[in-house]
Design a protein around this motif. Structure first.
Motif, PDB file in Angstrom:
ATOM      1  N   THR A 142       0.831  -1.203   0.000  1.00  0.00           N
ATOM      2  CA  THR A 142       0.000   0.000   0.000  1.00  0.00           C
ATOM      3  C   THR A 142       0.866   1.253   0.000  1.00  0.00           C
ATOM      4  O   THR A 142       0.573   2.232  -0.696  1.00  0.00           O
ATOM      5  CB  THR A 142      -0.928   0.005   1.231  1.00  0.00           C
ATOM      6  OG1 THR A 142      -1.781  -1.141   1.181  1.00  0.00           O
ATOM      7  CG2 THR A 142      -1.793   1.254   1.259  1.00  0.00           C
ATOM      8  N   ARG A 143       1.956   1.227   0.755  1.00  0.00           N
ATOM      9  CA  ARG A 143       2.871   2.374   0.775  1.00  0.00           C
ATOM     10  C   ARG A 143       3.566   2.548  -0.576  1.00  0.00           C
ATOM     11  O   ARG A 143       3.821   3.677  -1.011  1.00  0.00           O
ATOM     12  CB  ARG A 143       3.901   2.193   1.890  1.00  0.00           C
ATOM     13  CG  ARG A 143       3.323   2.337   3.290  1.00  0.00           C
ATOM     14  CD  ARG A 143       4.372   2.039   4.348  1.00  0.00           C
ATOM     15  NE  ARG A 143       5.499   2.969   4.268  1.00  0.00           N
ATOM     16  CZ  ARG A 143       6.634   2.805   4.943  1.00  0.00           C
ATOM     17  NH1 ARG A 143       6.794   1.734   5.725  1.00  0.00           N
ATOM     18  NH2 ARG A 143       7.608   3.685   4.821  1.00  0.00           N
ATOM     19  N   VAL A 144       3.862   1.441  -1.245  1.00  0.00           N
ATOM     20  CA  VAL A 144       4.458   1.518  -2.587  1.00  0.00           C
ATOM     21  C   VAL A 144       3.485   2.197  -3.542  1.00  0.00           C
ATOM     22  O   VAL A 144       3.864   3.051  -4.348  1.00  0.00           O
ATOM     23  CB  VAL A 144       4.830   0.111  -3.100  1.00  0.00           C
ATOM     24  CG1 VAL A 144       5.175   0.151  -4.588  1.00  0.00           C
ATOM     25  CG2 VAL A 144       5.995  -0.454  -2.302  1.00  0.00           C
ATOM     26  N   GLU A 150       8.110   8.190 -10.666  1.00  0.00           N
ATOM     27  CA  GLU A 150       8.631   9.142 -11.643  1.00  0.00           C
ATOM     28  C   GLU A 150       8.907   8.420 -12.958  1.00  0.00           C
ATOM     29  O   GLU A 150       9.680   7.472 -13.005  1.00  0.00           O
ATOM     30  CB  GLU A 150       9.922   9.784 -11.127  1.00  0.00           C
ATOM     31  CG  GLU A 150       9.757  10.545  -9.818  1.00  0.00           C
ATOM     32  CD  GLU A 150       8.968  11.828  -9.987  1.00  0.00           C
ATOM     33  OE1 GLU A 150       8.749  12.229 -11.147  1.00  0.00           O
ATOM     34  OE2 GLU A 150       8.571  12.424  -8.980  1.00  0.00           O
ATOM     35  N   GLU A 151       8.260   8.867 -14.014  1.00  0.00           N
ATOM     36  CA  GLU A 151       8.446   8.251 -15.321  1.00  0.00           C
ATOM     37  C   GLU A 151       9.544   8.972 -16.098  1.00  0.00           C
ATOM     38  O   GLU A 151       9.585  10.197 -16.151  1.00  0.00           O
ATOM     39  CB  GLU A 151       7.132   8.297 -16.126  1.00  0.00           C
ATOM     40  CG  GLU A 151       5.964   7.563 -15.466  1.00  0.00           C
ATOM     41  CD  GLU A 151       6.131   6.062 -15.500  1.00  0.00           C
ATOM     42  OE1 GLU A 151       7.043   5.584 -16.210  1.00  0.00           O
ATOM     43  OE2 GLU A 151       5.360   5.360 -14.822  1.00  0.00           O
ATOM     44  N   GLY A 152      10.434   8.199 -16.711  1.00  0.00           N
ATOM     45  CA  GLY A 152      11.454   8.778 -17.568  1.00  0.00           C
ATOM     46  C   GLY A 152      12.485   9.610 -16.838  1.00  0.00           C
ATOM     47  O   GLY A 152      13.085  10.513 -17.415  1.00  0.00           O
ATOM     48  N   THR A 160      23.875   0.654  -0.709  1.00  0.00           N
ATOM     49  CA  THR A 160      22.963  -0.216   0.045  1.00  0.00           C
ATOM     50  C   THR A 160      21.792  -0.654  -0.821  1.00  0.00           C
ATOM     51  O   THR A 160      21.395  -1.824  -0.811  1.00  0.00           O
ATOM     52  CB  THR A 160      22.441   0.514   1.297  1.00  0.00           C
ATOM     53  OG1 THR A 160      23.545   0.957   2.081  1.00  0.00           O
ATOM     54  CG2 THR A 160      21.564  -0.413   2.127  1.00  0.00           C
ATOM     55  N   GLU A 161      21.235   0.273  -1.576  1.00  0.00           N
ATOM     56  CA  GLU A 161      20.131  -0.068  -2.477  1.00  0.00           C
ATOM     57  C   GLU A 161      20.585  -1.063  -3.537  1.00  0.00           C
ATOM     58  O   GLU A 161      19.854  -2.001  -3.879  1.00  0.00           O
ATOM     59  CB  GLU A 161      19.583   1.207  -3.116  1.00  0.00           C
ATOM     60  CG  GLU A 161      18.862   2.105  -2.126  1.00  0.00           C
ATOM     61  CD  GLU A 161      18.715   3.530  -2.604  1.00  0.00           C
ATOM     62  OE1 GLU A 161      17.976   4.289  -1.951  1.00  0.00           O
ATOM     63  OE2 GLU A 161      19.349   3.905  -3.618  1.00  0.00           O
ATOM     64  N   SER A 162      21.799  -0.866  -4.042  1.00  0.00           N
ATOM     65  CA  SER A 162      22.352  -1.798  -5.027  1.00  0.00           C
ATOM     66  C   SER A 162      22.535  -3.183  -4.416  1.00  0.00           C
ATOM     67  O   SER A 162      22.262  -4.204  -5.066  1.00  0.00           O
ATOM     68  CB  SER A 162      23.688  -1.266  -5.540  1.00  0.00           C
ATOM     69  OG  SER A 162      24.245  -2.152  -6.487  1.00  0.00           O
ATOM     70  N   ARG A 163      22.954  -3.227  -3.153  1.00  0.00           N
ATOM     71  CA  ARG A 163      23.148  -4.506  -2.472  1.00  0.00           C
ATOM     72  C   ARG A 163      21.820  -5.249  -2.314  1.00  0.00           C
ATOM     73  O   ARG A 163      21.740  -6.461  -2.520  1.00  0.00           O
ATOM     74  CB  ARG A 163      23.803  -4.272  -1.108  1.00  0.00           C
ATOM     75  CG  ARG A 163      24.285  -5.548  -0.436  1.00  0.00           C
ATOM     76  CD  ARG A 163      25.246  -5.264   0.712  1.00  0.00           C
ATOM     77  NE  ARG A 163      24.554  -4.766   1.893  1.00  0.00           N
ATOM     78  CZ  ARG A 163      24.672  -3.541   2.375  1.00  0.00           C
ATOM     79  NH1 ARG A 163      25.443  -2.655   1.751  1.00  0.00           N
ATOM     80  NH2 ARG A 163      24.025  -3.166   3.466  1.00  0.00           N
ATOM     81  N   ILE A 195      10.430   0.378  -0.937  1.00  0.00           N
ATOM     82  CA  ILE A 195       9.478   1.333  -1.515  1.00  0.00           C
ATOM     83  C   ILE A 195      10.126   2.094  -2.667  1.00  0.00           C
ATOM     84  O   ILE A 195       9.531   2.260  -3.737  1.00  0.00           O
ATOM     85  CB  ILE A 195       8.966   2.301  -0.430  1.00  0.00           C
ATOM     86  CG1 ILE A 195       8.060   1.555   0.548  1.00  0.00           C
ATOM     87  CG2 ILE A 195       8.207   3.472  -1.062  1.00  0.00           C
ATOM     88  CD1 ILE A 195       7.709   2.353   1.785  1.00  0.00           C
ATOM     89  N   PHE A 196      11.355   2.543  -2.461  1.00  0.00           N
ATOM     90  CA  PHE A 196      12.064   3.278  -3.513  1.00  0.00           C
ATOM     91  C   PHE A 196      12.285   2.403  -4.748  1.00  0.00           C
ATOM     92  O   PHE A 196      11.981   2.811  -5.878  1.00  0.00           O
ATOM     93  CB  PHE A 196      13.407   3.788  -2.992  1.00  0.00           C
ATOM     94  CG  PHE A 196      14.291   4.356  -4.063  1.00  0.00           C
ATOM     95  CD1 PHE A 196      14.009   5.585  -4.640  1.00  0.00           C
ATOM     96  CD2 PHE A 196      15.403   3.652  -4.511  1.00  0.00           C
ATOM     97  CE1 PHE A 196      14.819   6.103  -5.647  1.00  0.00           C
ATOM     98  CE2 PHE A 196      16.219   4.165  -5.510  1.00  0.00           C
ATOM     99  CZ  PHE A 196      15.924   5.394  -6.080  1.00  0.00           C
ATOM    100  N   LEU A 197      12.791   1.188  -4.555  1.00  0.00           N
ATOM    101  CA  LEU A 197      13.087   0.316  -5.692  1.00  0.00           C
ATOM    102  C   LEU A 197      11.815  -0.121  -6.416  1.00  0.00           C
ATOM    103  O   LEU A 197      11.809  -0.256  -7.640  1.00  0.00           O
ATOM    104  CB  LEU A 197      13.884  -0.902  -5.221  1.00  0.00           C
ATOM    105  CG  LEU A 197      15.303  -0.608  -4.698  1.00  0.00           C
ATOM    106  CD1 LEU A 197      15.954  -1.881  -4.171  1.00  0.00           C
ATOM    107  CD2 LEU A 197      16.171   0.027  -5.780  1.00  0.00           C
TER     108      LEU A 197
END
Length: 223
Positions: A142-144, A150-152, A160-163, A195-197
């Motif tokens: 739901t939070r996602v 953001e498109e484009g 850390t995100e890459s990991r 959520i970011f990914l």
């Protein structure tokens, strides 16, 4: 039964074709409508997914029972407008097959998710359609949905995100707890990264064997 205020479409073949499909991810049978709050959960589930339709007056085994009264029209309107948050618009068409009336209710995918409905405790929940069931979506999903995608937009993700992304790619599908343990992250940090990914289209949720899992989006190639 006489339906006074609605004109029925006499197309038995079309209704039988739909019934022949059975219940699936985009179709549900309803013997009758007796509770607007409950039917709102079906509307929520379809709206949060890819849309779908209800066949009211059809038993689970596919036999046509017919709707019982005009009140079922109004209960569906009430479900969509009063017991869905935000309110949804659905289309309703009445079909006649062998003297029995079947109500076809079509729900479009929501322009903005989540669409919520109340559970038995009157708590607002987001529902999602999985196979022929309406499942409560996890709060993280739901939070996602609420996160702005953001498109484009070009972006760079942190080490850390890459990991996390690499870990999910290697394991195919994982739980949030797997990410926390393997990447040594707090729950809050793991949730924020997921959520970011997900909002960037790199990860996505899937439902498998009664569990919500995270997996990489197969349509996105990592650069």
């Amino acid at each position: 039964m006489e339906i006074k205020n609605f004109r029925a479409i006499h197309d038995k073949e079309y209704i039988l074709e739909l019934i022949e499909e059975g219940e699936h991810e985009m179709q549900d049978f309803k013997f009758s409508i007796s509770d607007s709050r409950k039917i709102a959960r079906s509307i929520s589930a379809f709206a949060n997914h890819s849309g779908g339709r209800l066949l009211v007056g059809v038993k689970d085994n596919g036999n046509i029972a017919g709707i019982r009264s005009e009140e079922e029209f109004y209960m569906i309107e009430q479900a969509a407008e009063m017991y869905c948050k935000p309110a949804q618009t659905v289309s309703q068409r009445l079909y006649c097959a062998d003297g029995k009336y079947v109500l076809l209710v079509e729900i479009q995918p929501a322009d903005s998710r989540p669409v919520m409905a109340q559970d038995d405790n009157h708590t607002w929940q987001s529902y999602y359609r999985i196979a022929d069931e309406n499942i409560v979506a996890p709060k993280l999903l739901t939070r996602v949905w609420k996160a702005k995608k953001e498109e484009g937009v070009l972006f760079a993700y942190s080490e850390t995100e890459s990991r996390v992304l690499n870990f999910v790619s290697e394991k195919v599908s994982v739980t949030l707890e797997n990410i926390m343990l393997s990447c040594h992250l707090s729950k809050k940090m793991a949730e924020n990264i997921v959520i970011f990914l997900c909002s960037m289209g790199l990860l996505e949720f899937k439902y498998d064997a009664g569990m919500w899992l995270l997996t990489t989006n197969a349509t996105v190639e990592q650069s």
